[in-house]
Enzyme design. Structure first.
Site, PDB file in Angstrom:
ATOM      1  N   HIS A 312       5.347  26.147  61.152  1.00  0.00           N
ATOM      2  CA  HIS A 312       4.792  24.839  61.486  1.00  0.00           C
ATOM      3  C   HIS A 312       4.741  24.719  63.008  1.00  0.00           C
ATOM      4  CE1 HIS A 312       4.250  20.465  61.558  1.00  0.00           C
ATOM      5  NE2 HIS A 312       3.888  20.582  60.299  1.00  0.00           N
ATOM      6  N   ASP A 370       3.844  22.527  52.231  1.00  0.00           N
ATOM      7  CA  ASP A 370       2.897  23.151  51.306  1.00  0.00           C
ATOM      8  C   ASP A 370       3.541  24.191  50.410  1.00  0.00           C
ATOM      9  OD1 ASP A 370       1.003  22.709  54.078  1.00  0.00           O
ATOM     10  OD2 ASP A 370       0.359  21.897  52.141  1.00  0.00           O
TER      11      ASP A 370
HETATM   12  C1  SDX Z   1       0.318  21.540  57.535  1.00  0.00           C
HETATM   13  O1  SDX Z   1       0.553  19.785  62.074  1.00  0.00           O
HETATM   14  C2  SDX Z   1       0.996  19.239  60.986  1.00  0.00           C
HETATM   15  O2  SDX Z   1       1.768  18.306  60.973  1.00  0.00           O
HETATM   16  C3  SDX Z   1       0.395  19.842  59.744  1.00  0.00           C
HETATM   17  C4  SDX Z   1       0.986  19.340  58.439  1.00  0.00           C
HETATM   18  C5  SDX Z   1       0.674  17.899  58.187  1.00  0.00           C
HETATM   19  O3  SDX Z   1       1.399  17.282  57.401  1.00  0.00           O
HETATM   20  O4  SDX Z   1      -0.372  17.428  58.690  1.00  0.00           O
HETATM   21  O5  SDX Z   1       2.412  19.505  58.452  1.00  0.00           O
HETATM   22  C6  SDX Z   1       0.435  20.108  57.245  1.00  0.00           C
HETATM   23  O6  SDX Z   1      -0.712  21.963  57.972  1.00  0.00           O
HETATM   24  C7  SDX Z   1       1.529  22.415  57.353  1.00  0.00           C
HETATM   25  C8  SDX Z   1       1.258  23.882  57.847  1.00  0.00           C
HETATM   26  C9  SDX Z   1       0.540  24.591  56.699  1.00  0.00           C
HETATM   27  N1  SDX Z   1       0.070  25.923  57.123  1.00  0.00           N
HETATM   28  C10 SDX Z   1       0.565  27.034  56.594  1.00  0.00           C
HETATM   29  O7  SDX Z   1       1.535  27.062  55.835  1.00  0.00           O
HETATM   30  C11 SDX Z   1      -0.190  28.289  56.996  1.00  0.00           C
HETATM   31  C12 SDX Z   1       0.808  29.354  57.434  1.00  0.00           C
HETATM   32  N2  SDX Z   1       1.423  28.887  58.694  1.00  0.00           N
HETATM   33  C13 SDX Z   1       0.801  29.321  59.908  1.00  0.00           C
HETATM   34  O8  SDX Z   1      -0.502  29.703  59.924  1.00  0.00           O
HETATM   35  C14 SDX Z   1       1.401  28.725  61.166  1.00  0.00           C
HETATM   36  O9  SDX Z   1       2.749  28.688  60.998  1.00  0.00           O
HETATM   37  C15 SDX Z   1       0.905  27.354  61.622  1.00  0.00           C
HETATM   38  C16 SDX Z   1      -0.555  27.334  61.804  1.00  0.00           C
HETATM   39  C17 SDX Z   1       1.316  26.325  60.639  1.00  0.00           C
HETATM   40  C18 SDX Z   1       1.581  27.044  62.972  1.00  0.00           C
HETATM   41  O10 SDX Z   1       1.225  28.014  63.821  1.00  0.00           O
HETATM   42  P1  SDX Z   1       1.642  27.949  65.383  1.00  0.00           P
HETATM   43  O11 SDX Z   1       2.664  26.937  65.654  1.00  0.00           O
HETATM   44  O12 SDX Z   1       0.400  27.889  66.175  1.00  0.00           O
HETATM   45  O13 SDX Z   1       2.417  29.296  65.548  1.00  0.00           O
HETATM   46  P2  SDX Z   1       1.750  30.622  65.921  1.00  0.00           P
HETATM   47  O14 SDX Z   1       0.528  30.832  65.090  1.00  0.00           O
HETATM   48  O15 SDX Z   1       1.614  30.653  67.387  1.00  0.00           O
HETATM   49  O16 SDX Z   1       2.866  31.639  65.403  1.00  0.00           O
HETATM   50  C19 SDX Z   1       4.028  31.907  66.201  1.00  0.00           C
HETATM   51  C20 SDX Z   1       4.509  33.244  65.703  1.00  0.00           C
HETATM   52  C21 SDX Z   1       3.420  34.329  65.686  1.00  0.00           C
HETATM   53  O17 SDX Z   1       4.063  35.604  65.770  1.00  0.00           O
HETATM   54  P3  SDX Z   1       4.115  36.331  67.237  1.00  0.00           P
HETATM   55  O18 SDX Z   1       2.669  36.427  67.728  1.00  0.00           O
HETATM   56  O19 SDX Z   1       4.982  35.434  68.093  1.00  0.00           O
HETATM   57  O20 SDX Z   1       4.722  37.678  66.972  1.00  0.00           O
HETATM   58  O21 SDX Z   1       4.913  33.108  64.318  1.00  0.00           O
HETATM   59  C22 SDX Z   1       4.083  33.912  63.496  1.00  0.00           C
HETATM   60  C23 SDX Z   1       2.838  34.223  64.294  1.00  0.00           C
HETATM   61  O22 SDX Z   1       2.259  35.445  63.874  1.00  0.00           O
HETATM   62  N3  SDX Z   1       3.781  33.104  62.323  1.00  0.00           N
HETATM   63  C24 SDX Z   1       3.784  33.570  61.077  1.00  0.00           C
HETATM   64  C25 SDX Z   1       3.519  32.453  60.270  1.00  0.00           C
HETATM   65  N4  SDX Z   1       3.348  31.369  61.033  1.00  0.00           N
HETATM   66  C26 SDX Z   1       3.508  31.777  62.309  1.00  0.00           C
HETATM   67  N5  SDX Z   1       4.002  34.811  60.599  1.00  0.00           N
HETATM   68  C27 SDX Z   1       3.920  34.925  59.244  1.00  0.00           C
HETATM   69  N6  SDX Z   1       3.660  33.890  58.393  1.00  0.00           N
HETATM   70  C28 SDX Z   1       3.455  32.662  58.876  1.00  0.00           C
HETATM   71  N7  SDX Z   1       3.208  31.651  58.034  1.00  0.00           N
END
Ligand code: SDX
Length: 435
Positions: A312, A370
């Site tokens: 998140h 989720d």
């Molecule tokens: C919702 O914003 C809100 O409030 C949203 C929400 C709401 O109520 O409105 O809470 C609802 O959207 C919840 C989130 C649902 N999304 C998912 O579950 C999809 C999977 N999660 C990701 O795609 C991700 O975690 C995000 C998009 C939610 C957040 O991404 P960020 O904060 O931009 O983090 P990032 O992409 O910069 O990741 C940081 C690191 C990276 O690794 P490095 O490059 O540092 O090595 O964490 C890794 C990412 O690759 N990473 C994951 C991951 N999420 C982040 N690796 C594996 N699986 C994941 N789910």
């Protein structure tokens, strides 16, 4: 907002330093007010993805990502989920206080008497293929509402804002149920005024003209809790979309339709559908024994595989909604005799392994709302493609509350971010035969 402390920006090239006021909120991070930055320095800030940007001030929802805390108008989500129903939560988000008995009765009556949609709305659906994604249908239906209510289109008018809010909150369940019925070729079920909001939705979804529909109170309560947990969430992507869209003065139905469109994305509201599909894939490949292999793929930088339902932007601790959703999961599966549901067992195993794995621990990736919401909805009988439409149904009140707060702020302006331009400088067009 008063500023006791100031931030000074100085430049290594000898440009004059500039000072900015620092504002304190009730709780949470202070903000550096840089509204005069461009005027003072001719420079912009640069923050794609808004990792360090507060786009507004708000009294509606507070999240503490480190503590895993979520408050709606100051009330912890854990208390609201247990002590209130969704319409009380709607009233709270819209008005800032929980309703008393009289206020609740009046609000429920207002919403209940707006649950029907114009008979013409059904013809929008006929334009879609039966297998259209429900979010394509919802984007169309919600935007289409702006063709029916000329008396509640002007967001600058408080009365018109109030009636469009009631219409949107009241009609979302009816439209989501219509999208579902259309996809399975069953007749639409009209709302009933003698049922609660969530019971009405369950009946519109699952009743058919051939027999009486029997409500299951555990499932109705679970649906209501799903609505409460998804109602608002600070300045997330879809809420920011609604605010920016509404800042142009467009009508509330169009602005909410923009929120629906943004929520559809798998990185946002589409994650519950993507999470269920991910669990189904792991299940199909062998279930719990295959989790290790899957986690390896997730950690492989060359694969675009993500653990859907984890991580998140704000929560760097357990999403409090996920905890409550896991509880609801247990309740629903027990009520339905599905305690041994393989998908739920797989999710719990995946959660346990991920929470112990260094990759996730280091990146503070915890289950979000989720992760379990899809399993609950699947157990209730909601088809996977409809999960995000139900998220949109619940989030509509949050979008409206945030839209109303922005429009009521005398300082608000149309949102218009700038950019760092890295393209070509001015150049002359060559005639076609010289290019
Ligand atoms: C919702 O914003 C809100 O409030 C949203 C929400 C709401 O109520 O409105 O809470 C609802 O959207 C919840 C989130 C649902 N999304 C998912 O579950 C999809 C999977 N999660 C990701 O795609 C991700 O975690 C995000 C998009 C939610 C957040 O991404 P960020 O904060 O931009 O983090 P990032 O992409 O910069 O990741 C940081 C690191 C990276 O690794 P490095 O490059 O540092 O090595 O964490 C890794 C990412 O690759 N990473 C994951 C991951 N999420 C982040 N690796 C594996 N699986 C994941 N789910």
């Amino acid at each position: 907002m008063t500023a006791e402390i100031k931030a000074t920006l100085s430049f290594s090239d000898g440009s004059p330093s500039v000072e900015f006021p620092v504002h304190k909120g009730t709780v949470g991070p202070d903000v550096i007010d840089i509204r005069t930055l461009y005027g003072k320095t001719g420079k912009f800030t640069y923050d794609p993805g808004f990792l360090s940007t507060a786009a507004c001030n708000s009294k509606i929802t507070y999240i503490d990502g480190d503590k895993g805390e979520l408050l709606y108008r100051g009330y912890p989500i854990e208390q609201l989920a247990v002590n209130c129903d969704f319409l009380e939560t709607c009233y709270l988000l819209l008005n800032g206080e929980l309703p008393n008995v009289t206020e609740k009765a009046a609000f429920v009556k207002q919403v209940t008497t707006h649950t029907m949609v114009h008979e013409q709305m059904q013809f929008f659906l006929r334009g879609f293929r039966r297998d259209a994604h429900p979010m394509a249908v919802m984007t169309g239906l919600v935007g289409g509402l702006s063709a029916f209510y000329p008396d509640s289109m002007n967001t600058a008018d408080a009365k018109e804002r109030e009636i469009s809010a009631i219409r949107l909150i009241a009609k979302m369940p009816t439209m989501v149920a219509m999208a579902y019925k259309y996809s399975i070729g069953q007749p639409f079920v009209h709302p009933r005024n003698d049922l609660s909001y969530s019971a009405n939705f369950m009946r519109m979804m699952f009743a058919n003209p051939c027999e009486e529909y029997e409500l299951n109170d555990v499932l109705v309560r679970a649906m209501d809790r799903i609505f409460i947990l998804h109602a608002d969430h600070e300045q997330n992507a879809s809420t920011s979309t609604v605010r920016l869209c509404a800042s142009s003065g467009t009508n509330p139905f169009a602005a909410i339709a923009a929120g629906v469109a943004c929520l559809w994305g798998p990185a946002h509201g589409g994650a519950n559908e993507a999470c269920l599909n991910m669990l189904s894939d792991i299940q199909a490949e062998g279930g719990v024994e295959k989790i290790g292999e899957f986690i390896t793929k997730v950690k492989d930088k060359n694969s675009s595989v993500r653990l859907m339902g984890f991580g998140h932007r704000v929560y760097k601790n357990y999403d409090p909604r996920a905890k409550l959703m896991r509880e609801t999961c247990h309740e629903v599966l027990n009520a339905l005799g599905l305690q041994d549901d393989p998908m739920f067992k797989l999710a719990m195993a995946l959660e346990k392994i991920a929470l112990e794995d260094d990759y996730f621990v280091q990146r503070k990736l915890y289950p979000n709302v989720d992760f379990y919401s899809g399993i609950v909805q699947k157990a209730i009988g909601i088809p996977v493609p409809l999960f995000t439409a139900i998220f949109a149904l619940a989030r509509t009140v949050g979008w409206i509350a945030q839209l109303n707060e922005m429009i009521s702020d005398p300082e608000y302006k149309i949102g218009r971010p700038r950019q760092l331009f890295v393209g070509s400088e001015s150049r002359n067009v060559k005639p076609l035969d010289q290019r």
